[in-house]
Design an enzyme around this catalytic site. Structure first.
Site, PDB file in Angstrom:
ATOM      1  N   GLU A 235       0.818  -1.215  -0.233  1.00 27.66           N
ATOM      2  CA  GLU A 235       0.065   0.105   0.139  1.00 27.66           C
ATOM      3  C   GLU A 235       0.946   1.431   0.089  1.00 27.66           C
ATOM      4  O   GLU A 235       1.869   1.432   0.594  1.00 27.66           O
ATOM      5  CB  GLU A 235      -0.821   0.071   1.103  1.00 27.66           C
ATOM      6  N   ALA A 371       1.516  -0.922  10.944  1.00 29.55           N
ATOM      7  CA  ALA A 371       1.012  -2.014  10.518  1.00 29.55           C
ATOM      8  C   ALA A 371       0.418  -2.000   9.212  1.00 29.55           C
ATOM      9  O   ALA A 371       0.049  -0.938   8.756  1.00 29.55           O
ATOM     10  CB  ALA A 371       0.119  -2.457  11.580  1.00 29.55           C
ATOM     11  N   GLU A 407      -6.211  -2.626  12.487  1.00 27.46           N
ATOM     12  CA  GLU A 407      -6.037  -3.371  11.262  1.00 27.46           C
ATOM     13  C   GLU A 407      -7.111  -4.250  10.890  1.00 27.46           C
ATOM     14  O   GLU A 407      -7.471  -4.620   9.841  1.00 27.46           O
ATOM     15  CB  GLU A 407      -4.718  -4.096  11.348  1.00 27.46           C
ATOM     16  N   HIS A 410      -9.911  -2.992   9.293  1.00 26.37           N
ATOM     17  CA  HIS A 410      -9.638  -2.701   7.782  1.00 26.37           C
ATOM     18  C   HIS A 410     -10.325  -3.972   7.225  1.00 26.37           C
ATOM     19  O   HIS A 410     -10.488  -3.814   5.930  1.00 26.37           O
ATOM     20  CB  HIS A 410      -8.371  -2.423   7.347  1.00 26.37           C
TER      21      HIS A 410
HETATM   22  N1  BES Z   1      -3.100   1.059   5.927  1.00 27.74           N
HETATM   23  C1  BES Z   1      -2.272   1.648   6.883  1.00 27.74           C
HETATM   24  C2  BES Z   1      -0.905   1.125   6.499  1.00 27.74           C
HETATM   25  C3  BES Z   1      -0.094   2.532   5.775  1.00 27.74           C
HETATM   26  C4  BES Z   1       0.305   3.524   6.149  1.00 27.74           C
HETATM   27  C5  BES Z   1       0.184   2.030   4.370  1.00 27.74           C
HETATM   28  C6  BES Z   1       0.939   4.643   5.559  1.00 27.74           C
HETATM   29  C7  BES Z   1       0.791   3.043   3.364  1.00 27.74           C
HETATM   30  C8  BES Z   1       1.063   4.198   4.024  1.00 27.74           C
HETATM   31  C9  BES Z   1      -2.608   0.852   8.079  1.00 27.74           C
HETATM   32  O1  BES Z   1      -3.806   0.491   8.396  1.00 27.74           O
HETATM   33  C10 BES Z   1      -2.285   1.885   9.221  1.00 27.74           C
HETATM   34  O2  BES Z   1      -3.064   2.984   9.160  1.00 27.74           O
HETATM   35  N2  BES Z   1      -1.351   1.719  10.070  1.00 27.74           N
HETATM   36  C11 BES Z   1      -1.148   2.801  11.273  1.00 27.74           C
HETATM   37  C12 BES Z   1      -1.543   2.063  12.546  1.00 27.74           C
HETATM   38  C13 BES Z   1      -2.827   2.473  13.078  1.00 27.74           C
HETATM   39  C14 BES Z   1      -3.040   2.164  14.403  1.00 27.74           C
HETATM   40  C15 BES Z   1      -2.854   4.256  13.100  1.00 27.74           C
HETATM   41  C16 BES Z   1       0.507   3.115  11.044  1.00 27.74           C
HETATM   42  O3  BES Z   1       0.976   2.149  10.178  1.00 27.74           O
HETATM   43  O4  BES Z   1       0.842   3.918  11.731  1.00 27.74           O
HETATM   44 ZN    ZN Z   2      -5.231   2.024   8.601  1.00 24.45          ZN
END
Ligand code: BES
Ligand code: ZN
Length: 984
Positions: A235, A371, A407, A410
């Protein structure tokens, strides 16, 4: 968004007739307007629509000649035919061989779409090389003589195309256009509309250490041996770096995978393993997996590793497993328990069963984000998955639960139903950020997640969204850098906050029912923001309510910013007016404002309040793009708006209103909820920053804190109070500010003590208060922290988990070079991710310039500091007053290397710029930052830079407005007897 954002998280396209739509909207939303547009506007609508249609026709005409056989008359894909208004005119693209590349758009054309991918992949970890073969079944939506597909840094070794009868269609031309990461296949004959074809592609790629695409990571075994794992992170736009694909979220297809591995390893995919066979005449094995459901490319994941695992089953027999390196598997049980619980909770909350047979969660030692929600195979940073009850703090434990809850949300919001295009990213991230509180709350009811929502989501979102350099939740994005840049506080936290506001006025039951309808209507497909409003509207209608959900919510998603509600109360007569709140006065034009077509920066505001007569009751009035007036009983002494701060707006009162509220806090603060106390603090300090109210309001309001025992108000207050400490750093009032904070925290410091006991929020609060005491120079606190540090260092006496950060930080700050080296050793040898994270932070506290410099230089050496941790180091060093200048110098000096490491479509670059520049407070600093970045291409960091510059301007503004008032008030206050009552 990444793990280093633990403590401050975190990180639209128009169709041809969009302009007309927007103009209509404006007419509708202007105060007092009815839902018809004037003649003049109608002309405007028609003219703008016409201009837009012509513009699109020109773009299409421009791109068509090179690709004459591709027809563009099919159903437009949302966002495909539009460009952001400020994007440069298309230039003629040149393929790698010097020929013209016949497709000029960074988006793919819509004349073919994939149905099915069959992937065979052979990663060779020793040779750092991948070889693959891919069969894509696709269908022609329109007649075409070209196929355009994504591919990035792949060598294409062969390609063939067959029709459904097995006859080969000659591929006459193969072109590559790296700037758009696209491959072009020119065909000898036309593909027929509605027919299916089979495309076969052989490809090769590199398998290197990295954080995106298919990449290598490594860990050290208990015996000290370095082991490699191969893993993916796609992603938003890196699936194309692992295999050629139609890498856009609406182009869903089914996936089947076969993958080679060594016998000592195993492999994982989104789906369960189907079979393993040995390759003839070889040691190697090939694993084959079950076919996936229809899904987007960015959610595909596969991993080759030799980890251990723990497994559990949900009530519905879904296998939940947590995978980790063998040295860490003992820290996986908490994640397993949380994941199983929360998965079951979501099944019942959404009313839709988890659609896959298994859910894996795996810790990856090198991981850019916190994550990633790959369907059925979620990847995590180690700190976001591992929990050790003896070593891990409550804050880090909460992080594990929250990330898991995020996650898992999602898996429905994002994976089962996916946004049609990235401009609706907030549908994914805002929703998951909203749901994470609910999921965590169900698993850990004692953590009061709803209250924590304020400090974790709402406050950071309000802070960022008050900048001119903010952006609307729904924003047009097209290229990878733009897409990457909206993984930010607006999509995540503002998104979550407006859903929370929606929940407040709809009620949880209606929200749930609406979500269920939305998920069922779009499962295995895609949706746009309006689809969600449609589902919710249907449900509200069904229940006899007639709320214009889309009309209300558009004011929050299509405009940047939020309103400041200014209220007055006189003799029972309340007036409330709304205007966009911008914290920085300097009038910079908003680069995001789409051609001045907005809703006039007015909102549908659910204005709630409680009063001295019924403090536990909340009343609501709607401000429908307007100001309002209403009556309350004359006897009302105080009135508090935005009850529980569920609305995404700020409130200011007249002097009498603020004084009345300050008086309640000083006399009986518990009349107001902790969330309301926190919201008053956050509003007051922010309004001081903006110059809307006098600094003495916030200072007087803070005085009640010496009696405050709750985490949320303290969290809010300490953040603001210490930001003032930073702003006063070079001024005489600095010492007084610290002394003032001491007088506020001391009673609570004495009460809470050093024993790591009590409920969750109590432990979180203790950790913050002890650190605050040390930061204020409290000699007893420093001494106690140093004592525990030296007992830990010399006698290996363990420090209680929630006391560790203050002990380690203080130990290094006031310690020797040996103390620092000890932490470096622990960082390198510990198998406890939460401990490593604390070491990174502690080492940044040093006051030794040489150690600081050395630490900064380690960030450029990936064998010393993993790239995933560079951001944490830079941020923590920048927070240290003695490290600020060195961090900024280091970033400037090594900018080419840093942008090489993080600048390719990674959101980290923006975070780095913010981290190293945000402590700056003077015009001199501002000039330096501006001139350094002048003319530097920072890709996805562009908006972050604008925000960073505005933040520095804001600091300058704070001095202009508040320095004298704060200095005088502190002088006056502290010259009084600090033991007794202060005259304020
Ligand atoms: N979909 C994101 C991961 C992501 C972040 C992919 C930026 C590409 C670019 C994932 O679901 C996410 O949001 N992760 C967060 C953690 C969450 C608890 C806020 C992160 O990576 O900090
Ligand atoms: Zn997210």
């Amino acid at each position: 968004m990444s793990d280093h954002d633990v403590d401050d998280i975190a990180f639209l396209t128009g169709s041809p007739n969009e302009s007309g739509f927007m103009v209509n909207k404006r007419a509708m939303y202007e105060p007092g307007a009815v839902m018809v547009c004037s003649q003049k506007r109608a002309c405007c609508v028609v003219t703008l629509s016409f201009v837009a249609i012509i513009a699109v026709a020109l773009i299409v005409a421009f791109t068509k000649p090179g690709c004459p056989e591709a027809t563009y008359t099919g159903e437009p894909i949302p966002g495909l035919s539009s460009r952001p208004t400020n994007s440069p005119p298309p230039t003629v693209p040149t393929a790698t061989n010097g020929e013209e590349f016949p497709w000029a758009d960074v988006r793919l054309p819509f004349h073919v779409r994939p149905l099915f991918y069959d992937i065979l992949i052979h990663p060779n970890i020793t040779k750092r090389h991948v070889r693959g073969n891919l069969t894509i079944k696709l269908t022609a939506i329109e007649e075409t003589r070209a196929i355009i597909i994504h591919g990035h840094q792949l060598k294409i070794s062969n390609y063939t195309l067959h029709n459904k009868y097995g006859s080969q269609i000659h591929i006459e031309k193969f072109l590559e256009y790296p700037p758009h990461q696209q491959l072009y296949l020119g065909l000898s004959e036309i593909l027929r509309r509605g027919s299916n074809y089979t495309l076969r592609v052989g490809f090769e790629g590199k398998l290197k250490e990295g954080l995106e695409g298919f990449y290598l990571s490594s860990y050290i075994t208990a015996e000290g041996e370095k082991r490699y794992i191969a893993t993916t992170h796609f992603e938003p736009t890196s699936a194309r770096a692992a295999f050629p694909c139609f890498d856009e979220p609406h182009l869903k297809a089914k996936f089947r995978l076969k993958i080679y591995r060594e016998p000592s390893q195993f492999t994982l995919f989104n789906m369960p393993l189907k079979s393993s066979v040995q390759v003839p005449n070889s040691e190697l094995m090939i694993d084959e997996f079950q076919e996936s459901k229809d899904m987007s490319t960015y959610l595909v994941a596969f991993i080759v590793c030799d980890y251990d695992k723990v497994t559990n089953f949900t009530d519905n027999k879904v296998a939940v497993s947590v995978y980790a390196p063998p040295t860490m598997i003992s820290q996986a049980n908490y994640a397993l328990r949380m994941a199983t619980h929360i998965l079951e909770f979501y099944e019942s909350f959404f009313g839709v069963a988890y659609p896959l047979p298994k859910q894996d969660l795996i810790a990856i030692p090198d991981f850019g984000a916190g994550a990633m929600e790959n369907w059925g195979l979620i990847t995590y940073r180690e700190t976001a998955l591992m929990y050790d009850p003896v070593h891990t703090s409550s804050q880090a434990q909460q992080r594990v639960a929250v990330v898991i809850a995020h996650e898992l949300a999602h898996q429905w919001f994002g994976n089962l139903v996916t946004m049609s295009w990235w401009s609706d990213l907030w549908l994914n991230e805002g929703f998951a950020s909203f749901m994470e509180s609910l999921g965590t709350n169900d698993a850990e009811p004692g953590w009061v997640m709803q209250e924590q929502f304020l400090v974790e989501k709402m406050h950071p979102a309000l802070a960022l969204d008050a900048l001119v350099a903010s952006h609307p939740i729904s924003t047009p994005v097209t290229d990878p850098a733009q897409i990457e840049s909206i993984f930010d506080t607006i999509s995540y936290n503002k998104g979550a906050s407006i859903i929370s506001m929606l929940e407040y006025f709809l009620g949880r039951d209606l929200l749930k029912e609406g979500l269920r309808l939305y998920l069922e209507a779009h499962e295995y497909g895609n949706a746009e923001t309006d689809d969600l409003w449609d589902a919710l509207t249907k449900i509200t209608k069904k229940h006899g309510h007639f709320l214009d959900i889309k009309g209300i919510m558009d004011t929050w998603t299509l405009q940047a910013g939020f309103p400041l509600i200014s209220v007055t109360l006189q003799d029972g007569h309340v007036t409330a007016s709304q205007a966009r709140f911008l914290v920085c006065e300097e009038n910079v034009t908003d680069p995001n404002e789409p051609l001045n077509i907005t809703m006039g920066y007015k909102w549908h505001v659910p204005l709630t309040y409680s009063t001295s007569l019924s403090p536990n009751k909340s009343e609501i009035y709607w401000m429908n793009l307007t100001d309002i007036e209403f009556l309350v009983p004359r006897e009302v002494e105080w009135i508090k708006f935005n009850v529980g701060q569920r609305g995404f707006y700020r409130v200011t009162y007249d002097d009498a209103g603020w004084n009345a509220l300050i008086n309640v806090l000083l006399t009986n603060h518990e009349v107001l909820l902790p969330a309301d106390r926190a919201s008053l603090i956050d509003d007051a300090f922010t309004l001081v920053k903006a110059g809307t109210i006098n600094a003495t309001v916030a200072l007087k309001l803070s005085l009640y804190l010496s009696n405050e025992t709750r985490y949320i108000p303290w969290h809010t207050a300490l953040r603001h109070l210490f930001s003032w400490v930073d702003l006063l750093f070079n001024y005489p009032a600095h010492k007084n500010m610290l002394e003032f904070i001491s007088t506020l925290i001391n009673p609570q410091y004495e009460r809470i003590g050093w024993n790591d006991t009590g409920h969750h929020l109590e432990r979180l609060l203790r950790s913050k208060l002890l650190m605050a005491a040390v930061n204020c120079g409290n000699v007893n606190a420093i001494r106690e922290a140093q004592r525990q540090f030296s007992a830990w260092r010399s006698k290996n006496e363990a420090v209680p988990p929630n006391i560790r950060s203050v002990v380690y930080n203080t130990g290094v700050r006031y310690g020797t070079e040996e103390d620092w080296r000890h932490c470096w050793h622990v960082y390198n040898s510990s198998t406890i991710p939460s401990e490593k994270r604390l070491m990174l932070e502690a080492m940044a506290q040093t006051r030794d310039p040489w150690l600081m410099q050395q630490y900064l230089e380690y960030t450029l050496d990936s064998s010393k500091i993993r790239p995933q941790d560079v951001m944490t180091v830079l941020k923590e060093v920048s927070r240290n007053p003695g490290g600020r200048v060195s961090a900024w110098r280091m970033v400037r000096q090594h900018w080419p290397q840093i942008s090489q490491l993080f600048g390719h479509g990674s959101f980290t670059i923006g975070a780095i710029i913010k981290a190293v520049t945000s402590p700056f407070t003077s015009s001199f600093d501002l000039g330096e930052v501006e001139s350094f970045f002048d003319g530097v291409d920072i890709g996805p960091g562009e908006r972050a830079l604008a925000q960073a510059l505005e933040t520095i301007r804001l600091h300058i503004q704070w001095h202009q407005h508040n320095l004298d008032d704060v200095t005088q008030w502190l002088d006056m206050y502290l010259s009084k007897d600090t033991t007794g009552n202060h005259e304020s």
